[in-house]
Design an enzyme around this catalytic site. Structure first.
Site, mmCIF file in Angstrom:
data_model
loop_
_atom_site.group_PDB
_atom_site.id
_atom_site.type_symbol
_atom_site.label_atom_id
_atom_site.label_comp_id
_atom_site.label_asym_id
_atom_site.label_seq_id
_atom_site.Cartn_x
_atom_site.Cartn_y
_atom_site.Cartn_z
ATOM 1 N N ALA A 131 1.046 -1.188 -0.099
ATOM 2 C CA ALA A 131 0.078 -0.078 0.048
ATOM 3 C C ALA A 131 0.839 1.189 -0.002
ATOM 4 C CB ALA A 131 -0.857 -0.068 1.050
ATOM 5 N N SER A 132 0.401 2.291 -0.418
ATOM 6 C CA SER A 132 1.203 3.378 -0.885
ATOM 7 C C SER A 132 1.782 4.199 0.637
ATOM 8 C CB SER A 132 0.577 4.620 -1.860
ATOM 9 O OG SER A 132 0.558 3.871 -3.096
ATOM 10 N N THR A 133 0.519 4.125 1.476
ATOM 11 C CA THR A 133 0.806 5.088 2.802
ATOM 12 C C THR A 133 0.468 4.303 3.694
ATOM 13 O OG1 THR A 133 -1.320 6.001 2.749
ATOM 14 C CG2 THR A 133 0.079 7.262 1.269
#
Length: 208
Positions: A13-15
């Site tokens: 996941a990006s963040t």
């Protein structure tokens, strides 16, 4: 599938506000439908635009020739620039790993290739290398387009004097506090709230 070939699930996941574990169930089910199971998981919260991702590198280090790197979508693996994608692709090829993505049907056949079926394996590798290059380019363009729209939106909001920065997710914060009040652990709270454990810790720290 040869008993010496392992399926290695990669979750990204990006963040920290996103739940990288979200796709685990879908990938497990996908592997079972193809007569196998995921032997090991590699999970991290890191941008797909960054080439240096510790869990992805650990996966490639652990993997043997013919192992499968299983992902939900190609953009979970890369939103890299062309040069960085070429570097990552070289590392993947050097490890002898085959990429299987749920959103790339032609890659699914790799789940059934045995270690002795060299002709089929080479044909699959050739086809999927071309398709992966195209999808990697699409993923990068999508990232650049979204970033450009975000910058334009911020500039327009600033010009109107209404830009306030990124708002806190009040609903998520309330959910985290409620779950913790009920005695759930930080990890379980993160799972139930659909976020990362680090997000739970930040919410609790902000709450004093």
């Amino acid at each position: 599938m040869s008993p010496h070939i392992f399926i290695r699930g990669y979750l990204r996941a990006s963040t920290d506000d996103q739940n990288a574990e979200r796709a685990r169930e879908a990938l497990s089910r996908f592997a079972e439908e193809h007569g196998s199971r995921v032997a090991s998981w590699y999970t991290e919260n890191a941008s797909g635009t960054k080439a240096d991702r510790s869990e992805l590198m650990r996966l490639l280090s652990d993997a043997g020739p013919g192992d499968v790197l299983l992902i939900e979508q190609v953009d979970r693996l890369t939103r890299l620039t062309r040069d960085d994608w070429e570097t990552l692709k070289t590392a993947i090829q050097k490890a002898g790993v085959r990429i299987v993505s749920m959103d790339l049907p032609t890659s699914h056949a790799a789940m059934r290739v045995t270690s002795g079926d060299d002709f089929t394996a080479r044909m699959l590798d050739a086809v999927n290398a071309m398709l992966l290059d195209m999808l990697a380019a699409v993923a990068r363009k999508d990232y650049e387009d979204r970033r450009r729209r975000q910058v334009q939106g911020i500039e327009q909001a600033k010009a109107r004097g209404v830009y306030q920065g990124r708002p806190a997710d009040e609903a998520l914060h309330a959910k985290v506090k409620e779950l913790r009040a009920k005695g759930f652990s930080i990890r379980r709270t993160a799972e139930l709230a659909g976020c990362a454990p680090s997000t739970v810790q930040r919410v609790l720290k902000d709450a004093g």
